[in-house]
Design an enzyme around this catalytic site. Structure first.
Site, PDB file in Angstrom:
ATOM      1  N   TYR A 190     -20.800  79.345 -27.576  1.00 31.54           N
ATOM      2  CA  TYR A 190     -21.979  79.421 -28.434  1.00 31.54           C
ATOM      3  C   TYR A 190     -21.512  79.347 -29.902  1.00 31.54           C
ATOM      4  O   TYR A 190     -20.547  80.027 -30.284  1.00 31.54           O
ATOM      5  CB  TYR A 190     -22.711  80.742 -28.158  1.00 31.54           C
ATOM      6  CG  TYR A 190     -23.893  80.945 -29.046  1.00 31.54           C
ATOM      7  CD1 TYR A 190     -25.047  80.182 -28.877  1.00 31.54           C
ATOM      8  CD2 TYR A 190     -23.870  81.882 -30.076  1.00 31.54           C
ATOM      9  CE1 TYR A 190     -26.139  80.356 -29.704  1.00 31.54           C
ATOM     10  CE2 TYR A 190     -24.962  82.064 -30.902  1.00 31.54           C
ATOM     11  CZ  TYR A 190     -26.094  81.291 -30.709  1.00 31.54           C
ATOM     12  OH  TYR A 190     -27.174  81.458 -31.533  1.00 31.54           O
ATOM     13  N   ASP A 214     -19.767  86.675 -21.407  1.00 34.28           N
ATOM     14  CA  ASP A 214     -21.096  86.414 -21.971  1.00 34.28           C
ATOM     15  C   ASP A 214     -21.945  85.842 -20.832  1.00 34.28           C
ATOM     16  O   ASP A 214     -21.746  84.707 -20.410  1.00 34.28           O
ATOM     17  CB  ASP A 214     -20.961  85.424 -23.139  1.00 34.28           C
ATOM     18  CG  ASP A 214     -22.303  85.118 -23.817  1.00 34.28           C
ATOM     19  OD1 ASP A 214     -23.346  85.289 -23.170  1.00 34.28           O
ATOM     20  OD2 ASP A 214     -22.278  84.682 -24.982  1.00 34.28           O
ATOM     21  N   ARG A 218     -31.311 106.367 -34.702  1.00 34.14           N
ATOM     22  CA  ARG A 218     -30.213 105.397 -34.642  1.00 34.14           C
ATOM     23  C   ARG A 218     -29.322 105.716 -33.443  1.00 34.14           C
ATOM     24  O   ARG A 218     -28.841 104.825 -32.750  1.00 34.14           O
ATOM     25  CB  ARG A 218     -29.391 105.402 -35.942  1.00 34.14           C
ATOM     26  CG  ARG A 218     -28.239 104.433 -35.881  1.00 34.14           C
ATOM     27  CD  ARG A 218     -27.494 104.099 -37.177  1.00 34.14           C
ATOM     28  NE  ARG A 218     -27.733 104.914 -38.315  1.00 34.14           N
ATOM     29  CZ  ARG A 218     -27.181 106.122 -38.540  1.00 34.14           C
ATOM     30  NH1 ARG A 218     -26.343 106.656 -37.662  1.00 34.14           N
ATOM     31  NH2 ARG A 218     -27.460 106.805 -39.630  1.00 34.14           N
ATOM     32  N   LYS A 267     -32.652  85.495 -24.940  1.00 32.38           N
ATOM     33  CA  LYS A 267     -32.855  84.320 -24.100  1.00 32.38           C
ATOM     34  C   LYS A 267     -33.581  84.716 -22.811  1.00 32.38           C
ATOM     35  O   LYS A 267     -34.713  85.130 -22.861  1.00 32.38           O
ATOM     36  CB  LYS A 267     -31.500  83.641 -23.838  1.00 32.38           C
ATOM     37  CG  LYS A 267     -30.611  83.530 -25.090  1.00 32.38           C
ATOM     38  CD  LYS A 267     -31.173  82.633 -26.164  1.00 32.38           C
ATOM     39  CE  LYS A 267     -30.461  82.734 -27.519  1.00 32.38           C
ATOM     40  NZ  LYS A 267     -29.035  82.602 -27.525  1.00 32.38           N
TER      41      LYS A 267
HETATM   42  C1  LIG Z   1     -27.939  82.940 -28.372  1.00 33.41           C
HETATM   43  C2  LIG Z   1     -26.600  83.232 -27.846  1.00 33.41           C
HETATM   44  C3  LIG Z   1     -25.777  84.201 -28.437  1.00 33.41           C
HETATM   45  C4  LIG Z   1     -26.186  84.951 -29.689  1.00 33.41           C
HETATM   46  O1  LIG Z   1     -27.279  85.789 -29.469  1.00 33.41           O
HETATM   47  P1  LIG Z   1     -28.411  86.127 -30.574  1.00 33.41           P
HETATM   48  O2  LIG Z   1     -29.359  86.967 -29.813  1.00 33.41           O
HETATM   49  O3  LIG Z   1     -28.972  84.827 -31.042  1.00 33.41           O
HETATM   50  O4  LIG Z   1     -27.719  86.864 -31.680  1.00 33.41           O
HETATM   51  C5  LIG Z   1     -24.543  84.464 -27.851  1.00 33.41           C
HETATM   52  N1  LIG Z   1     -24.139  83.784 -26.746  1.00 33.41           N
HETATM   53  C6  LIG Z   1     -24.906  82.849 -26.156  1.00 33.41           C
HETATM   54  C7  LIG Z   1     -24.404  82.155 -24.942  1.00 33.41           C
HETATM   55  C8  LIG Z   1     -26.155  82.540 -26.680  1.00 33.41           C
HETATM   56  O5  LIG Z   1     -26.900  81.597 -26.094  1.00 33.41           O
END
Ligand SMILES: *Cc1c(COP(=O)(O)O)cnc(C)c1O
Length: 379
Positions: free
Chosen positions: A98, A170, A46, A195
């Site tokens: 998001y 982000d 962990r 993504k």
């Molecule tokens: C998908 C996404 C998230 C969340 O991420 P997960 O991997 O689905 O938990 C946060 N911010 C943006 C811009 C996203 O596209």
């Protein structure tokens, strides 16, 4: 080292035991100690796993950061940052976010006494009056979801220069191929590595990257204490995916630009949201901080109804109707009936999410095939 070289070499070296070019997947929960407390820095997985360390070093390098930390999901990475807030603290962010981020803020942290200020667009004029001694975090998503608004990262960094608030970006939609928020003055970068970084729609993962040592220590403390870590198999897949990040992004951007130009000239389309269009109000700032404009395009129809949007979605063959983005295959989503369906129509409208708004994650297929698919669906 240049970016394309980093995607392939950062964080990984040939395995010292066998010479294997790719790092082993250290599928282990614990490590043998030579004597009690006598170990090689690895006690329990962990806290540390070599495959995860490889990936963390790789992501840090791509973001020009000193430290990287990987998590079980993008949401787990965001949750880690919010755990730095105490009741009474304030967060400044945008309404165009998001959906999962908004849900985390509102249903979990607002309940626990954190105050969230949502501005329609994050610019220095809107952020300045909200800043005070309780401001702990400024959260920026740029480009934003689903309207692809762009925030001037440098301008926000400038007004936060003498303030203790953490400035987080982000960077999921842009990836470090297009934009490096730490270089522009942010304190921490967050990724849904699910993504573009992983890029093949086969992993859920999150990441943070930062430069300050004390701050990184706090993040690693939460990572180890709460345990929302990414597993070694997923870390391996991410390392593999990242090796083609620059190639994929180049094609994503090219295809998205061609499609945005096609859509913006189509007689059935009312508006096309894409920072690469010269008539976009974000074009100038996007050009100044991004290397290109990304692979996401949104648009709404002149016939602005749910049924008109559904009609288009049903006719598409190559674009798959699905949540998520950033994979090699093109995906299409309808915020009003998918990601934003739980928001009342009147509120959605206020946020700029009209009934016919459609968001596409443009894949790396041949753009001629994608254009033909859209042409038939819009006919
Ligand atoms: C998908 C996404 C998230 C969340 O991420 P997960 O991997 O689905 O938990 C946060 N911010 C943006 C811009 C996203 O596209």
């Amino acid at each position: 080292m240049k970016f394309a070289t980093k995607t392939i070499h950062s964080g990984v070296e040939a395995d010292p035991t066998t010479g294997a070019i790719m790092p082993p997947i250290y599928q282990t929960s614990t490590y043998k100690q030579e004597g009690a407390g006598n170990h090689k820095g690895f006690e329990y997985a962990r806290g540390k796993n070599p495959t995860r360390l490889n990936l963390e070093a790789c992501i840090a390098s791509l973001e020009n950061a000193k430290y990287g930390a990987c998590f079980a999901s993008g949401m787990a990475a965001i949750d880690t940052l919010l755990k730095l807030c105490s009741p009474g603290d304030e967060v400044i962010t945008s309404a165009d976010l998001y959906g999962g981020t908004y849900r985390l803020f509102e249903t979990l942290y607002a309940e626990r006494g954190i105050k969230f200020h949502y501005v329609s667009e994050i610019d220095s004029n809107k952020v300045k009056p909200l800043l005070n001694s309780k401001t702990k975090l400024v959260w920026v998503e740029t480009p934003s979801n689903p309207l692809l608004k762009i925030t001037d990262i440098k301008a926000i960094a400038e007004i936060l220069r003498d303030h203790s608030a953490i400035f987080a970006v982000d960077n999921t939609f842009a990836t470090p191929y297009l934009q490096k928020p730490l270089d522009l003055g942010a304190d921490v970068v967050m990724h849904s590595a699910t993504k573009y970084l992983c890029g093949h729609s086969d992993v859920i993962m999150g990441a943070l990257a930062m430069n300050d040592e004390g701050f990184a220590k706090e993040i690693y403390h939460i990572q180890n204490s709460c345990g929302a870590i990414s597993g070694p198999q997923d870390c391996f897949l991410a390392l593999r995916g990242i090796k083609t990040l620059h190639l994929r992004m180049q094609r994503h951007c090219e295809n998205a630009k061609t499609i945005a130009e096609y859509l913006s000239g189509h007689k059935k389309i009312d508006r096309t949201f894409f920072p690469g269009l010269e008539n976009s109000k974000y074009h100038f700032v996007a050009r100044s901080q991004m290397a290109d404009f990304g692979g996401m395009v949104s648009f709404c129809l002149k016939n602005n109804s749910l049924s008109a949007a559904h009609g288009v979605l049903e006719k598409l063959r190559l674009f798959t109707l699905a949540e998520s983005l950033g994979g090699v295959e093109s995906l299409i989503g309808h915020p009003a009936s998918m990601s934003h369906a739980s928001i009342p129509q009147i509120l959605r409208k206020k946020m700029g999410i009209s009934d016919s708004l459609i968001r596409i994650s443009v894949g790396v297929e041949d753009v001629e095939d994608l254009l033909l698919d859209l042409a038939i669906a819009l006919d």
